[in-house]
Scaffold this active site. Structure first.
Site, mmCIF file in Angstrom:
data_model
loop_
_atom_site.group_PDB
_atom_site.id
_atom_site.type_symbol
_atom_site.label_atom_id
_atom_site.label_comp_id
_atom_site.label_asym_id
_atom_site.label_seq_id
_atom_site.Cartn_x
_atom_site.Cartn_y
_atom_site.Cartn_z
ATOM 1 N N ARG A 566 0.830 -1.200 0.000
ATOM 2 C CA ARG A 566 0.000 0.000 0.000
ATOM 3 C C ARG A 566 0.866 1.252 0.000
ATOM 4 O O ARG A 566 1.899 1.301 0.646
ATOM 5 C CB ARG A 566 -0.898 0.028 1.251
ATOM 6 C CG ARG A 566 -1.825 -1.152 1.406
ATOM 7 C CD ARG A 566 -2.984 -1.168 0.458
ATOM 8 N NE ARG A 566 -3.815 0.011 0.493
ATOM 9 C CZ ARG A 566 -5.053 0.055 -0.004
ATOM 10 N NH1 ARG A 566 -5.605 -1.031 -0.549
ATOM 11 N NH2 ARG A 566 -5.747 1.140 0.039
ATOM 12 N N VAL A 567 0.387 2.253 -0.693
ATOM 13 C CA VAL A 567 1.085 3.530 -0.672
ATOM 14 C C VAL A 567 0.304 4.559 0.143
ATOM 15 O O VAL A 567 0.692 5.702 0.262
ATOM 16 C CB VAL A 567 1.321 4.072 -2.103
ATOM 17 C CG1 VAL A 567 2.289 3.172 -2.852
ATOM 18 C CG2 VAL A 567 0.003 4.190 -2.870
ATOM 19 N N ASP A 568 -0.834 4.117 0.692
ATOM 20 C CA ASP A 568 -1.622 5.045 1.514
ATOM 21 C C ASP A 568 -1.498 4.647 2.985
ATOM 22 O O ASP A 568 -0.613 3.870 3.343
ATOM 23 C CB ASP A 568 -3.094 5.035 1.059
ATOM 24 C CG ASP A 568 -3.678 3.626 1.067
ATOM 25 O OD1 ASP A 568 -3.006 2.692 1.542
ATOM 26 O OD2 ASP A 568 -4.819 3.461 0.593
ATOM 27 N N ASP A 569 -2.359 5.148 3.821
ATOM 28 C CA ASP A 569 -2.237 4.871 5.247
ATOM 29 C C ASP A 569 -2.995 3.622 5.655
ATOM 30 O O ASP A 569 -3.700 3.600 6.650
ATOM 31 C CB ASP A 569 -2.715 6.090 6.049
ATOM 32 C CG ASP A 569 -1.779 7.258 5.830
ATOM 33 O OD1 ASP A 569 -0.575 7.003 5.652
ATOM 34 O OD2 ASP A 569 -2.249 8.404 5.817
ATOM 35 N N VAL A 570 -2.851 2.609 4.862
ATOM 36 C CA VAL A 570 -3.468 1.336 5.195
ATOM 37 C C VAL A 570 -2.345 0.348 5.482
ATOM 38 O O VAL A 570 -1.360 0.293 4.761
ATOM 39 C CB VAL A 570 -4.355 0.823 4.040
ATOM 40 C CG1 VAL A 570 -4.823 -0.603 4.292
ATOM 41 C CG2 VAL A 570 -5.555 1.742 3.858
#
Ligand code: 6R9
Length: 698
Positions: A566-570
């Site tokens: 993941r590149v997001d806050d997941v």
């Protein structure tokens, strides 16, 4: 220009066993030159399909794939209409098979497939298979937590059970479009409940039975179910989990928050807990066994539009509140069935086992719907995979002669640590296809899975997909091309992946960036329940023209896709998706926590683990007890699976002058890459970093 999967110059080596006409292969090679930046890689990093396997496979070689893939992209309506034709439609869909626009700048995102078509997915899973002569075939083998406890249902029996429950739901006032929350462990009653809802057009929302009362409450408040279906308790390994107590607390809290549920249908799981020991609210609770078996085994189907909702499944995102991912009926049906058939090379003689829980999307699409739509025999296992010992999975494989085994890398890594002996003491001869899902599988785990579990004879389908995508997006088709350990390989039919850079520009050939998808596919989710705007902004506005997955990805010189996380806050812990914001809000709800920032750190078995930086409120002393109670706060807010592995005391957090927490720095500190902190000069208070480093092991 049509972008086809590359892997072009390899065609001859890949398909040395295929018998294509010379003309056909010349055409494909020309096409390959047009498409390709590909250069043949060394055979050393690839594993070629076994000749006998390839010959019997649905897609025996890359040429065949390319032919089908090209068709699926050039004529999606034609391609998917043909796939849809294998199902029963009360009425065929209208003129237009699908709506194409994924470009938010051109208008709202409204994905539709087979609109106007009238069908029912439960009918297609059960009645249709029975009518074609498979009534006496086993639909579900159920293996209990304890060895020696098992059960099974044929398609005929499953239909009877589903109809009885469907009738009970109808009698209780559940109507088409109403939502039903299902909070059950892996009993047969879980898929039965899903199918019963589908039969009457009710929208099921399964909540994984590892979620806490507060998480369940939140979901009840969001979707306002007519009824909650649960069981009194379940045994997992040596532990008994009192699910009904959790439901009681969620229902009384939600009631205080204005959402009142009048009926809680409770399956008495007497192996785990006696009825008389279960807390009971007479006016609300009903024992499943007292009412459902009395209902008729005949229940007419509620025919629904292809675009009527089938289910809601809550999943984590970058922000605090879980999102209700909504899937509709027709496209999801066609897509899960097709992906199941091709990605596992499913044949009617297969015995299929997916270790996922129906509480996650994998259980929806590939324990329940995909396999049953194909008339498969599915194994449902109630317990934990390493109970009573790490050989349990292979014991089960031998007991039922499982041919397709689909699991998560975290289980592979944990069994790998327990040693080969637990595997090799079982035969595993029946296995022919293995599968992996949930997170990237590291090449060494892949190799172990392939060599030790599969005796170097079973292809591995490393399936990349998401709750949102409904079904597989990038996946090997076993037998069709060589595998590379750790790569999900190529897109499924109809899927057009695009790797874009920060500016949203699509890159060609060998590259790495953000994984997007252009053009819709039938299994795509249609909205976030009650918040279409959030749907559009979360998924379609980052890179206009594309669906943005939230994953990083690279493509190698042979055109193989490699997912990088993941590149997001997941965070992805043991294949479970957890939003950092959710964990942070659980920590901050603790009265002694002033502020918290959570990052994911690499973990040998879980893939990633949760690492939390916590600033206590003024005057509170750091202590081990406080750490424990902070972790407890996450367990009760979300569930045990989201508990942080590490609490790191933080007198302050590294923030920019505008107050934004710099997680990049926190990630480096958490993984002790202290020489890679990068530029800290833009921080409001650069001293914070030294303080954090000093407290790293306290
Ligand atoms: C099916 C499922 C989705 C996220 C996804 C990605 C990760 C899933 C993967 C994979 C690499 C694979 N993921 N499968 N990463 N290789 N084969 O897991 O759905 O719970 O929504 O999670 O899981 O990061 O974005 P979901």
């Amino acid at each position: 220009r049509l972008r086809l999967p590359a892997m072009t110059n390899n065609l001859t080596t890949t398909n040395r066993h295929s018998h294509l006409s010379a003309r056909n292969s010349a055409v494909l090679k020309r096409k390959a030159v047009v498409i390709g930046e590909a250069v043949a890689s060394d055979d050393a990093d690839r594993i070629f399909p076994d000749q006998d396997f390839a010959q019997q496979a649905h897609v025996p070689n890359f040429e065949k794939y390319l032919e089908m893939y090209t068709r699926s992209i050039e004529d999606p309506a034609g391609f998917w209409s043909e796939m849809a034709d294998s199902f029963y439609w009360k009425k065929k869909w209208g003129q237009q098979v699908n709506s194409e626009n994924l470009d938010i700048t051109k208008g709202n995102i409204k994905i539709e497939w087979f609109k106007g078509g009238i069908t029912n997915i439960c009918y297609n899973c059960l009645d249709r298979n029975i009518e074609s002569g498979n009534g006496e075939k086993i639909a579900i083998h159920w293996e209990g937590n304890d060895r020696g406890v098992d059960d099974s249902l044929t398609y005929n029996q499953l239909l009877d059970r589903v109809c009885q429950l469907a009738n009970y739901l109808k009698e209780s006032g559940v109507k088409k479009g109403d939502s039903v929350i299902i909070y059950l462990p892996m009993l047969m009653e879980l898929p039965i409940s899903m199918l019963a809802c589908a039969r009457i057009g009710a929208v099921h929302s399964v909540v994984f039975a590892g979620f806490s009362a507060e998480s369940l409450e939140q979901r009840i408040i969001d979707c306002k179910p007519k009824i909650v279906i649960t069981c009194n308790a379940v045994k997992r390994g040596t532990k008994v989990i009192n699910l009904k107590d959790i439901v009681d607390s969620a229902l009384s809290e939600s009631s205080q928050n204005g959402v009142h549920v009048d009926l809680c249908l409770t399956y008495a799981n007497e192996l785990a807990k006696k009825r008389e020991d279960t807390k009971w609210q007479k006016e609300r609770d009903v024992w499943w066994q007292d009412v459902v078996p009395k209902c008729s085994t005949k229940c007419d189907v509620e025919w629904v539009d292809a675009e009527d909702p089938l289910f809601l499944l809550y999943t984590s995102g970058s922000t605090g509140k879980p999102k209700g991912v909504l899937h509709t009926t027709g496209g999801y049906m066609v897509y899960t069935a097709a992906t199941f058939k091709y990605a596992f090379d499913y044949k009617p003689s297969d015995i299929y086992w997916c270790t996922a829980d129906c509480g996650w999307i994998t259980g929806h699409s590939y324990v329940a719907y995909g396999p049953l739509l194909n008339g498969a025999t599915v194994l449902v296992y109630e317990g934990v995979p390493n109970y009573p010992d790490p050989g349990r999975c292979w014991d089960i494989v031998d007991k039922y002669k499982v041919t397709i085994f689909y699991t998560a890398p975290t289980l592979v890594r944990s069994l790998m640590r327990d040693g080969n002996e637990y595997v090799t003491r079982y035969s595993r001869k029946s296995l022919r296809v293995l599968g992996s899902v949930g997170e990237p599988i590291n090449p060494s785990a892949w190799r172990w899975f392939y060599d030790v579990v599969g005796d170097s004879r079973c292809p591995i389908s490393d399936t990349w997909w998401q709750t949102e995508t409904g079904g597989f997006m990038i996946t090997p088709l076993p037998g069709a091309w060589p595998q590379k350990p750790g790569s999900a390989t190529f897109p499924f039919f109809g899927v057009q992946p695009a790797i874009v850079d920060e500016k949203g520009k699509e890159m060609e050939g060998e590259c790495s960036g953000y994984l997007c998808v252009k053009a819709s596919w039938p299994g795509a989710f249609r909205t976030l329940f009650g918040d279409h705007e959030r749907y559009e902004t979360t998924y379609f506005s980052a890179f206009p023209g594309y669906y943005f997955s939230g994953d990083g990805c690279s493509r190698d010189k042979d055109g193989y896709y490699w997912l990088t996380g993941r590149v997001d806050d997941v965070i992805n812990v043991s294949g479970h998706r957890i939003g950092t914001a959710e964990v942070e809000s659980a920590l901050v709800s603790h009265p002694k926590c002033a502020e918290a920032a959570v990052v994911g750190v690499e973990h040998e078995v879980k893939g990633q683990c949760i690492y939390a930086f916590v600033t206590p409120v003024e005057g509170v002393e750091y202590s081990e007890d406080l750490k424990k109670s902070l972790v407890l706060s996450v367990r009760t807010n979300i569930g045990a699976f989201a508990a942080p592995d590490k609490i790191h005391w933080a007198p302050g957090l590294p923030k920019t002058r505008s107050g934004k927490i710099m997680r990049r720095i926190l990630r480096k500190i958490a993984s002790r890459q202290l020489d890679e902190l990068g530029d800290t000069s833009t921080l409001a208070d650069p001293n914070v970093v030294d303080q954090l480093i000093a407290l790293a092991d306290s």
